[in-house]
Design an enzyme around this catalytic site. Structure first.
Site, PDB file in Angstrom:
ATOM      1  CB  SER A  55      -0.879   0.013   1.247  1.00  0.00           C
ATOM      2  OG  SER A  55      -1.482   1.289   1.409  1.00  0.00           O
ATOM      3  CE1 TYR A  83      -3.846  -2.229   5.191  1.00  0.00           C
ATOM      4  CE2 TYR A  83      -3.069  -0.092   4.404  1.00  0.00           C
ATOM      5  CZ  TYR A  83      -3.611  -1.340   4.147  1.00  0.00           C
ATOM      6  OH  TYR A  83      -3.903  -1.705   2.853  1.00  0.00           O
TER       7      TYR A  83
HETATM    8  P1  NDP Z   1     -11.051  -6.912   0.326  1.00  0.00           P
HETATM    9  O1  NDP Z   1     -11.405  -6.840   1.759  1.00  0.00           O
HETATM   10  O2  NDP Z   1     -12.028  -6.425  -0.696  1.00  0.00           O
HETATM   11  O3  NDP Z   1     -10.621  -8.418  -0.032  1.00  0.00           O
HETATM   12  C1  NDP Z   1      -9.724  -9.088   0.803  1.00  0.00           C
HETATM   13  C2  NDP Z   1      -9.581 -10.520   0.362  1.00  0.00           C
HETATM   14  O4  NDP Z   1      -8.640 -11.170   1.216  1.00  0.00           O
HETATM   15  C3  NDP Z   1     -10.877 -11.312   0.477  1.00  0.00           C
HETATM   16  O5  NDP Z   1     -10.874 -12.327  -0.488  1.00  0.00           O
HETATM   17  C4  NDP Z   1     -10.773 -11.884   1.884  1.00  0.00           C
HETATM   18  O6  NDP Z   1     -11.615 -13.031   2.035  1.00  0.00           O
HETATM   19  C5  NDP Z   1      -9.279 -12.242   1.920  1.00  0.00           C
HETATM   20  N1  NDP Z   1      -8.727 -12.326   3.264  1.00  0.00           N
HETATM   21  C6  NDP Z   1      -8.707 -11.375   4.231  1.00  0.00           C
HETATM   22  N2  NDP Z   1      -8.149 -11.844   5.343  1.00  0.00           N
HETATM   23  C7  NDP Z   1      -7.816 -13.139   5.096  1.00  0.00           C
HETATM   24  C8  NDP Z   1      -7.247 -14.173   5.871  1.00  0.00           C
HETATM   25  N3  NDP Z   1      -6.892 -13.977   7.153  1.00  0.00           N
HETATM   26  N4  NDP Z   1      -7.049 -15.386   5.299  1.00  0.00           N
HETATM   27  C9  NDP Z   1      -7.409 -15.597   4.022  1.00  0.00           C
HETATM   28  N5  NDP Z   1      -7.967 -14.668   3.240  1.00  0.00           N
HETATM   29  C10 NDP Z   1      -8.170 -13.448   3.782  1.00  0.00           C
HETATM   30  O7  NDP Z   1      -9.675  -6.093   0.222  1.00  0.00           O
HETATM   31  P2  NDP Z   1      -8.884  -5.501  -1.056  1.00  0.00           P
HETATM   32  O8  NDP Z   1      -9.103  -6.320  -2.244  1.00  0.00           O
HETATM   33  O9  NDP Z   1      -9.137  -4.051  -1.095  1.00  0.00           O
HETATM   34  O10 NDP Z   1      -7.388  -5.698  -0.512  1.00  0.00           O
HETATM   35  C11 NDP Z   1      -6.465  -6.631  -1.041  1.00  0.00           C
HETATM   36  C12 NDP Z   1      -5.064  -6.173  -0.682  1.00  0.00           C
HETATM   37  O11 NDP Z   1      -4.847  -4.879  -1.240  1.00  0.00           O
HETATM   38  C13 NDP Z   1      -4.817  -6.038   0.823  1.00  0.00           C
HETATM   39  O12 NDP Z   1      -3.538  -6.517   1.137  1.00  0.00           O
HETATM   40  C14 NDP Z   1      -4.912  -4.546   1.050  1.00  0.00           C
HETATM   41  O13 NDP Z   1      -4.164  -4.141   2.170  1.00  0.00           O
HETATM   42  C15 NDP Z   1      -4.343  -4.017  -0.250  1.00  0.00           C
HETATM   43  N6  NDP Z   1      -4.697  -2.628  -0.545  1.00  0.00           N
HETATM   44  C16 NDP Z   1      -6.006  -2.255  -0.787  1.00  0.00           C
HETATM   45  C17 NDP Z   1      -6.301  -0.934  -1.073  1.00  0.00           C
HETATM   46  C18 NDP Z   1      -7.680  -0.451  -1.341  1.00  0.00           C
HETATM   47  O14 NDP Z   1      -7.903   0.771  -1.411  1.00  0.00           O
HETATM   48  N7  NDP Z   1      -8.669  -1.319  -1.527  1.00  0.00           N
HETATM   49  C19 NDP Z   1      -5.241   0.096  -1.124  1.00  0.00           C
HETATM   50  C20 NDP Z   1      -3.929  -0.426  -0.855  1.00  0.00           C
HETATM   51  C21 NDP Z   1      -3.682  -1.724  -0.596  1.00  0.00           C
HETATM   52  P3  NDP Z   1     -12.187 -13.471   3.508  1.00  0.00           P
HETATM   53  O15 NDP Z   1     -12.558 -12.220   4.223  1.00  0.00           O
HETATM   54  O16 NDP Z   1     -13.336 -14.379   3.223  1.00  0.00           O
HETATM   55  O17 NDP Z   1     -11.058 -14.205   4.166  1.00  0.00           O
END
Ligand code: NDP
Length: 256
Positions: free
Chosen positions: A145, A158
């Site tokens: 990020s 974070y």
């Molecule tokens: P979402 O919350 O939309 O999706 C997150 C995904 O990760 C889901 O599939 C969720 O499924 C899975 N996940 C979360 N925790 C776990 C866990 N403990 N074990 C297995 N799966 C897990 O988030 P984003 O798509 O926005 O984020 C994806 C990445 O991008 C992250 O690392 C985030 O920090 C990064 N990011 C996002 C930004 C944004 O603005 N959206 C900006 C910068 C970085 P489930 O909950 O069912 O486990």
């Protein structure tokens, strides 16, 4: 092989049930890779898998909470069996956000975020190492990020987890270059996913965000997955140890 294709490559993408991870899975599949993904919620994961299978893609998935060490070991065993001990691509995407002033953060907040955003990615990279090495051409991509590059209010823990990932990217790039494994980090600014849903409805918050962003808009998941795919192409074979911001110009902005 083809410089601009992932044909014949195998990939593990964590957190592929929705958001950025979901679109990364889709992009890698479209470019010819076989993909395994995971998430905690089985219903959501299965729905995604069924939709991809209907399109004829070579995709599989299993429930895994990446914050749990033994579940990570099981996941890598599943992947190793599925791909005959060879993995070309590991995308450490699964992550969680915490938006809180530092003075309000608990001990649990700290360990939860470090556990999912840092330790899981570290350990999965460790577990994937023999598979990535055996494949002969390995690529690790961390979804970081811009909060790990510049300071942002409410994101001290974070941001620290993402800063740790950005540094891990460099260490693995140097340590595993001899094994023909590259390691890069993609650092997005605001991307339209469920993670930031609540913020998108907050007009004052978003006006401030847009005001800092030269392109005056947030990004879409497809604008992240394209770079992830590029970093895995044979065409990117000399790129390693880099943190690349995908941010509409945010980190370039001084006082515009
Ligand atoms: P979402 O919350 O939309 O999706 C997150 C995904 O990760 C889901 O599939 C969720 O499924 C899975 N996940 C979360 N925790 C776990 C866990 N403990 N074990 C297995 N799966 C897990 O988030 P984003 O798509 O926005 O984020 C994806 C990445 O991008 C992250 O690392 C985030 O920090 C990064 N990011 C996002 C930004 C944004 O603005 N959206 C900006 C910068 C970085 P489930 O909950 O069912 O486990």
């Amino acid at each position: 092989g083809d410089r601009w294709s992932l044909k014949g490559q195998t990939a593990l993408v964590t957190g592929g049930s929705r958001g950025i991870g979901h679109v990364i899975v889709e992009e890698l599949l479209e470019l010819g890779a076989s993909v395994h993904t995971c998430s905690r919620n089985k219903v959501e994961l299965d729905a995604a898998l069924i939709a991809w299978e209907a399109k004829g893609y070579k995709v599989n998935g299993s429930v895994c909470d990446v914050s749990d060490r033994s579940q990570r070991e099981n996941l890598m065993e599943t992947v190793s069996t599925a791909f005959d001990g060879m993995l070309n691509i590991l995308v450490n995407n699964a992550g969680v956000l915490l938006y809180k002033p530092t003075v309000d953060c608990s001990a649990e907040d700290f360990s939860t975020l470090m556990g999912i955003n840092v330790e899981a990615a570290f350990h999965l990279s460790q577990l994937a190492h023999p598979l990535l090495k055996t494949s002969g051409m390995g690529s690790i991509v961390f979804i970081s990020s811009i909060a790990g590059v510049v300071a942002h209010q409410g994101l001290s823990i974070y941001g620290a987890t993402k800063g740790a990932i950005n540094h891990l990217t460099k260490n693995l790039a140097c340590e595993w270059a001899k094994d023909n494994i590259r390691s890069n980090s993609v650092a997005p600014w605001y991307i339209r996913t469920s993670m930031v849903d609540d913020f998108l409805d907050n007009k004052e918050h978003m006006e401030k965000a847009y005001g800092r962003t030269p392109m005056r808009r947030i990004g879409e998941p497809r604008e992240i997955s394209s770079l992830v795919a590029f970093l895995c192409f044979p065409a990117a074979s000399y790129i390693t140890g880099q943190v690349i911001c995908v941010d509409g110009g945010l980190t370039a902005n001084g006082f515009f």
